[in-house]
Structures are given as C-alpha cells and as structure tokens.
Design an enzyme around this catalytic site. Sequence first.
Site, PDB file in Angstrom:
ATOM      1  CG  HIS A 467       6.886  13.337   0.992  1.00 12.81           C
ATOM      2  ND1 HIS A 467       7.862  14.404   1.403  1.00 12.81           N
ATOM      3  CD2 HIS A 467       7.706  13.268  -0.680  1.00 12.81           C
ATOM      4  CE1 HIS A 467       8.904  14.505   0.368  1.00 12.81           C
ATOM      5  NE2 HIS A 467       8.758  14.057  -0.484  1.00 12.81           N
TER       6      HIS A 467
HETATM    7  C1  FAD Z   1       6.410  12.999  -7.572  1.00 14.06           C
HETATM    8  C2  FAD Z   1       6.794  12.300  -6.799  1.00 14.06           C
HETATM    9  C3  FAD Z   1       8.278  13.266  -6.640  1.00 14.06           C
HETATM   10  C4  FAD Z   1       8.930  12.404  -5.367  1.00 14.06           C
HETATM   11  N1  FAD Z   1      10.041  13.458  -4.661  1.00 14.06           N
HETATM   12  C5  FAD Z   1      10.725  12.714  -4.152  1.00 14.06           C
HETATM   13  C6  FAD Z   1      11.786  12.870  -3.158  1.00 14.06           C
HETATM   14  O1  FAD Z   1      12.589  13.701  -4.088  1.00 14.06           O
HETATM   15  N2  FAD Z   1      12.973  12.426  -2.411  1.00 14.06           N
HETATM   16  C7  FAD Z   1      11.763  11.687  -1.395  1.00 14.06           C
HETATM   17  O2  FAD Z   1      12.211  11.155  -0.334  1.00 14.06           O
HETATM   18  N3  FAD Z   1      10.398  11.509  -1.858  1.00 14.06           N
HETATM   19  C8  FAD Z   1      10.129  11.734  -2.907  1.00 14.06           C
HETATM   20  N4  FAD Z   1       8.685  11.247  -3.070  1.00 14.06           N
HETATM   21  C9  FAD Z   1       8.211  10.576  -2.640  1.00 14.06           C
HETATM   22  C10 FAD Z   1       8.918   8.706  -2.116  1.00 14.06           C
HETATM   23  O3  FAD Z   1       9.204   8.305  -4.196  1.00 14.06           O
HETATM   24  C11 FAD Z   1       7.629   7.782  -2.325  1.00 14.06           C
HETATM   25  O4  FAD Z   1       7.842   8.045  -0.716  1.00 14.06           O
HETATM   26  C12 FAD Z   1       8.576   6.664  -2.039  1.00 14.06           C
HETATM   27  O5  FAD Z   1       8.823   5.987  -3.317  1.00 14.06           O
HETATM   28  C13 FAD Z   1       7.625   5.370  -1.242  1.00 14.06           C
HETATM   29  O6  FAD Z   1       8.054   4.175  -1.091  1.00 14.06           O
HETATM   30  P1  FAD Z   1       6.990   2.610  -0.930  1.00 14.06           P
HETATM   31  O7  FAD Z   1       8.326   2.048  -1.021  1.00 14.06           O
HETATM   32  O8  FAD Z   1       5.979   3.079  -0.139  1.00 14.06           O
HETATM   33  O9  FAD Z   1       6.206   2.546  -2.616  1.00 14.06           O
HETATM   34  P2  FAD Z   1       6.305   2.863  -3.810  1.00 14.06           P
HETATM   35  O10 FAD Z   1       8.305   3.526  -4.037  1.00 14.06           O
HETATM   36  O11 FAD Z   1       5.950   3.757  -4.941  1.00 14.06           O
HETATM   37  O12 FAD Z   1       7.054   0.861  -4.021  1.00 14.06           O
HETATM   38  C14 FAD Z   1       5.624   0.785  -4.219  1.00 14.06           C
HETATM   39  C15 FAD Z   1       5.701  -0.464  -5.518  1.00 14.06           C
HETATM   40  O13 FAD Z   1       4.934  -1.404  -5.724  1.00 14.06           O
HETATM   41  C16 FAD Z   1       3.653  -2.165  -6.809  1.00 14.06           C
HETATM   42  N5  FAD Z   1       3.212  -2.375  -6.711  1.00 14.06           N
HETATM   43  C17 FAD Z   1       1.656  -1.864  -5.849  1.00 14.06           C
HETATM   44  N6  FAD Z   1       0.836  -2.417  -5.770  1.00 14.06           N
HETATM   45  C18 FAD Z   1       1.038  -3.583  -6.709  1.00 14.06           C
HETATM   46  C19 FAD Z   1       0.252  -5.391  -7.010  1.00 14.06           C
HETATM   47  N7  FAD Z   1      -1.422  -5.233  -6.552  1.00 14.06           N
HETATM   48  N8  FAD Z   1       0.828  -5.803  -7.071  1.00 14.06           N
HETATM   49  C20 FAD Z   1       2.273  -5.537  -7.935  1.00 14.06           C
HETATM   50  N9  FAD Z   1       3.099  -3.966  -7.798  1.00 14.06           N
HETATM   51  C21 FAD Z   1       2.125  -3.843  -6.971  1.00 14.06           C
HETATM   52  C22 FAD Z   1       4.028  -0.426  -7.410  1.00 14.06           C
HETATM   53  O14 FAD Z   1       4.204  -0.085  -8.638  1.00 14.06           O
HETATM   54  C23 FAD Z   1       5.979   0.403  -6.466  1.00 14.06           C
HETATM   55  O15 FAD Z   1       6.915   0.031  -7.907  1.00 14.06           O
HETATM   56  C24 FAD Z   1       8.340  11.812  -4.269  1.00 14.06           C
HETATM   57  C25 FAD Z   1       6.803  10.414  -4.779  1.00 14.06           C
HETATM   58  C26 FAD Z   1       6.500  11.095  -6.085  1.00 14.06           C
HETATM   59  C27 FAD Z   1       5.296  10.615  -6.680  1.00 14.06           C
END
Ligand code: FAD
Length: 531
Positions: A467
Amino acid sequence: MKMLLIYCILSFIHLSTSSPTASPLCNNGVKVAVPYMTSDVKEVEDKSFDYIIVGGGACGCALASTLSEKFSVLVIERGGSPYNNPTVFERTKFGYPLVESNKHNSVAQEFISLDGVVNYRGRVLGGSTAINSGFYSRASSEFVKKMGWDEKMVKQAYEWVETKVVFKPNDLSPWQSVVLNGLLEAGVLPFNGYSLEHIKGTKLSGTIFDVLGKRHTAADLLGGGNPNNIVVLLNATVSKVFFNHHGDQPRARGVKFIESEYNTKKSYKVYLKKPNNNSTSSTGEVILTAGALSSPQLLMLSGIGPSDHLQKFNISVLANVKGVGERMQDNPAISLLVDSKPKSRIPDTPQVTGITEDYKVILESIIVPVTKNLTRVSIAGKFAFPVSTGKLELKNKDPRDNPLVRFNYLSSDEDMEICVKIHELVMQVSMSDSVSIYLGNERSRFEKLGKEESKEYCKKNVSTFYHYHGGCVVGEVVDKDYRVYGIKGLRVMDGSTLVETPGTNPMATLMMLGRYQGLKIVGERMGSSSR
Ligand SMILES: Cc1cc2nc3c(=O)[nH]c(=O)nc-3n(C[C@H](O)[C@H](O)[C@H](O)COP(=O)(O)OP(=O)(O)OC[C@H]3O[C@@H](n4cnc5c(N)ncnc54)[C@H](O)[C@@H]3O)c2cc1C
Ligand SMILES: *[C@@H]1O[C@H](CO)[C@@H](O)[C@H](O)[C@H]1NC(C)=O
Ligand SMILES: *[C@@H]1O[C@H](CO)[C@@H](O)[C@H](O)[C@H]1NC(C)=O
Ligand SMILES: *[C@@H]1O[C@H](CO)[C@@H](O)[C@H](O)[C@H]1NC(C)=O
Ligand SMILES: *[C@@H]1O[C@H](CO)[C@@H](O)[C@H](O)[C@H]1NC(C)=O
Ligand SMILES: *[C@@H]1O[C@H](CO)[C@@H](O)[C@H](O)[C@H]1NC(C)=O
Ligand SMILES: *[C@@H]1O[C@H](CO)[C@@H](O)[C@H](O)[C@H]1NC(C)=O
C-alpha cells in the site's frame, strides 16, 4: 451491487481488430465493453486529444472512462492487455505474476526499496488491480471528511465502481473461514458480517473476483463512459511531458513516449487539442495516473522537482517543486508463515479482515505462491497510519526503470510500538485453536517474544502490504483539485497524491477518486464553456 454476469455468447473479438471503435470483449465468460486498443505507436503519433491519461491503473481507468463521456481521451499504458491472461484472471492463480516477474515485460514489476523490502507494482492495463489480492473496502467517512471531499459524491462514485467490478464473495474459502474464527478467538470484535464500510471488528468485504473466481481489473471500468471516445495505446512508456512556455506559467502541451520493448531509443509525440475558438477558455490536460513510483519519476523527468536533484541528471528545471518524491510511505506489515513448509495448496485471496487497535491495525490472510508450484499460508497485519516517511529519487533517466525509493519503515519509536502490537496480534491469530486444528501437524510453532526481542523481530522482518503511496502529495505538489502547482494543464491523480492510505486497502478509494475527480473536471468544463 449488480453482478455483471452476462455470459459470453459472442465469440472472442481480437484486440488487433483494425476498426478504431470500441468492441465488446469476453472477459473469460463475462461480457465487458472495451475501448479501441492498439500497440501500434504510428496510430497515435502526432494526433491530438482533449485528455492524455498516463497509466491505465486503478485511478487512471476510472478517470479516463468518466472523461470520455464528454471528451476524447488517450490512455497510454506501458504494459499489455490483461484480457485472456490466466495469471491475471484466475483467483486460483493469484500471486503467480509476482513469482514470475522479470525486469522488462512481466505483468508485475518487482522493486526493492533501499530498506531492502521486496515489493511489486502492476505493468499491464488495469495496473496493480491486475496483480493484487482483490480485496475491496471503502474508506471511513472520517477519512473522506479529512480529505475535504463531498460525502454524497464520494458515495455515488464508490457505487459506480461497485456496479462494474465489485462482488460479494458467495462462499468463504475453507481457509478464510478458519481465519474468520481465528480473528474472533483473538478478540477482534464485534463480528460485522459482510460490509464494504471500514468498521471496527471482523468483517467480510467485497472483492474484484466474481463468483466464478474471475478477476475484474480496473480496465473493466473503461467501458463505463463512452468507449468510442477512448483510445488505449498499450506497450508504450511515457518518458516526459512537454510544455508551451509563453505566458506566466508553462502549460502542458503533450507527452513523449517510447515503445516499451522494441527500438526504445526512438521517441514519439502526442498532443493536447488546441481550443479552436475562444468560446472556451480551458483546454485539455495531461493527467499522470502512473502510480506512486512512476508519477513522481515522470514529473522529475519532465523538469518538475527539487532543482539540485534534477541538475545531477542534467535535466533542465522547469519548476523547482521540492515536494516531488518527498513523503513516500509504505505501511509496515508483519506477516507470519503459519504452515511449517511449502506445499502445493491452491492460492487464496483475502475475504475476511480484522480492524482493531483504534483502526491502526488491519489483519488479513492469504495463501501465496512462493515458487511456480508451491505456496505458503500467511497471516499478516498492517499498520494503517505510520508516521515514518521516506523519499524517492531518480536512479537514471530511463522511464522504464524503477526509481530509487526508501520508506524508512519503523524509523520512529511510535511506529515501532505499534509493530510490536501487530506482531503479538498476528501471533495470537496464528496460534488460535481454529488455525491449529486446521493445520494440525503442518503448523508452524511460534515462541512468544519479549518486547525487545519483538522489536528486533520487527526490524528484521518488516514487510509490505503493497500500500505504498506519496511522492506527489496534495498540498505540496498538487492542489486540492490535483493540479500541479505552478504548471497549467497538468494534474496527478493516483496513489502518489495520498498523504496517508485510507486506513483500509487503497484500491477502492483510488478507483473512486478517478470517478469523483473526473466528474468534477467534466462539470467545471461544461460549466465554463456555457458561460
Ligand atoms: C501484490 C499487491 C497486492 C495488493 N492487494 C490489494 C488489495 O487486496 N486491495 C487493495 O485495495 N489494494 C491492494 N493493493 C494496492 C492497490 O492495488 C494499489 O494501491 C492501486 O492499484 C494503486 O493504484 P494507482 O492508480 O496509484 O496505480 P496502479 O494501479 O499501479 O496503476 C499505474 C499504472 O501506470 C502504468 N505506468 C507506470 N508508468 C508508466 C509510464 N511511464 N508510461 C505509461 N504507463 C505507465 C503502470 O503500468 C500501471 O498500469 C495491492 C497491490 C499489490 C502490488
Ligand atoms: C505487449 O507486451 C506484452 C508483454 O511483453 C506482450 O505479451 C504483448 O504481446 C505485447 N502486445 C503487442 C500487441 O505487441
Ligand atoms: C466553438 O466552441 C463552441 C462551444 O464549445 C462549440 O459549440 C463550437 O463547435 C466550436 N467551434 C468550432 C469551430 O470548433
Ligand atoms: C482569442 O482570444 C485571444 C485573447 O483573448 C485573442 O488575442 C485572439 O485574437 C482571439 N482569437 C480569435 C480567433 O478570436
Ligand atoms: C551532465 O553533463 C555534464 C557536462 O556535460 C557531464 O559531464 C555529466 O556526465 C552529465 N551527467 C549526466 C548524469 O548525464
Ligand atoms: C515444482 O517445480 C520444480 C521445478 O520446476 C519441480 O522440480 C518439482 O517437481 C515441482 N513440484 C511439484 C510438486 O510439482
Ligand atoms: C525473520 O528474519 C530473520 C533474520 O533475517 C530470518 O532468519 C527469518 O527467517 C525471518 N522470519 C520470517 C518469518 O520471515
């Protein structure tokens, strides 16, 4: 909550379909609308859009979908499509992307913080929701108030997400039933049954795995607006945002990107649409939704960040914003392997949670692969509101590489005190009758540790609940509307903007945030153009 179980009667339509329109797609038996997707950079090069969304993850997909109701949207995602990838979809394959990760193109990308803790992030459309444990829980109303959000709009935004990708587990898996009883035995009370709310005690929560055990990633949200207004460019990594410099403040004009895998030296450009008449003062925007590691990294690569740090990399400074990369946090976790040795059990995702110690401690359990065919049973506790913070810096100028990040886990005494508590609680659940009876001879034996020993244990064995957040926090890098200070036409909206996690697991709130802020942007622009 509506179940999206329309069984697929259409035959599978390939992503490489040449007509640039949205098409229905079979997500392993469930029909979902998906926008046009392509990996051909030439189809996007030099075109212009109202909004360019960088990163198709939890927040980015919800935002893109919402903006598409009125505007043209380009989503640039560095990874490939999640559809028809069994390690993404099958609940029984949960965790495999993590053990199968590689440096360049796996759907999970490993990063090891400078603290030495192994961690992961998604590299695929759907972002980390394509590799995570799928546990869905809303933030408390206290958190919503603290963020200054409108409670009614927040509720509607959660509901929008929930009708599309959230399910009530129909049956608890045998192991989750054991954990439920273990939590109650350890005194994590009351038992609240099934609830999406963040409430004290033990509860069952929602999941993005449907009743057939198929995952619904954030990519399934993309069809929720007007999918004909969205183009998704896959397998392309954004390397920087570029700007117009006349006027008092720089304004984002477009982004540069490279192919994620082939010929990565060549870069391409895509632009924001220019207003073609003066009836609307606002133009489109670039919105970074690349997650807590990539969004601060991309700001720095674009010249926005601490000037001394950027100068080390010969990056010309556009804005000296000292907060970029600051206030990185990861919630410390203690996880005990409660079975004595690896075994080929079926992986299991969390359905049950214990929320205790005044909301500071969250307990969950999974069966997690440790190799390609062996799993371990783990019970873990997370500390929801640590005070220790860390920092993110560039390692190099390659946008595909992980930046350097240090979280400084448990560096404050307060955090250490809570860690000792978490260790005790996780031990208690692990040694409960219910867990002992279920595992029998196969259970690990734990020694009760004294306080100092327990602190030592915390220091050595602290791990992550995945997280991690911060790096572009509200109030320091972006304003309350998520606009980057001092720059026009550029926002950041994802886990990097959170000053703290919403106590519970953050995915629900990040998907909600994309919907909520997307509606605000649409509302403001429609309002200003009709004035
Ligand atoms: C193993 C694991 C288990 C988890 N379990 C849970 C759970 O059960 N419940 C829960 O609520 N949360 C869970 N989480 C946390 C949750 O998934 C994340 O907090 C959330 O997905 C983050 O969202 P975000 O939009 O910040 O980033 P992300 O969902 O990570 O999205 C970022 C996106 O940007 C893309 N990206 C990055 N850099 C670039 C670039 N330069 N150019 C183009 N694209 C790019 C990436 O490929 C990705 O698709 C877990 C996370 C992990 C890793
Ligand atoms: C995108 O990248 C992934 C991961 O390397 C790969 O499996 C997929 O085939 C690529 N898609 C296209 C259309 O190139
Ligand atoms: C000018 O803006 C108005 C209001 O947004 C719009 O209706 C009109 O089509 C625009 N004209 C052109 C030439 O795009
Ligand atoms: C649009 O507005 C700007 C500044 O208000 C003005 O300089 C310009 O001439 C206008 N353009 C048209 C086509 O009306
Ligand atoms: C920055 O530029 C200087 C002078 O041109 C050069 O010596 C140095 O190696 C460069 N540093 C990086 C990190 O590119
Ligand atoms: C697991 O995989 C390893 C290496 O691929 C193999 O040697 C072993 O036999 C497998 N074990 C089982 C139980 O399938
Ligand atoms: C805790 O850390 C110690 C020392 O690094 C290690 O030997 C031990 O296996 C770890 N325990 C667990 C449960 O990970």
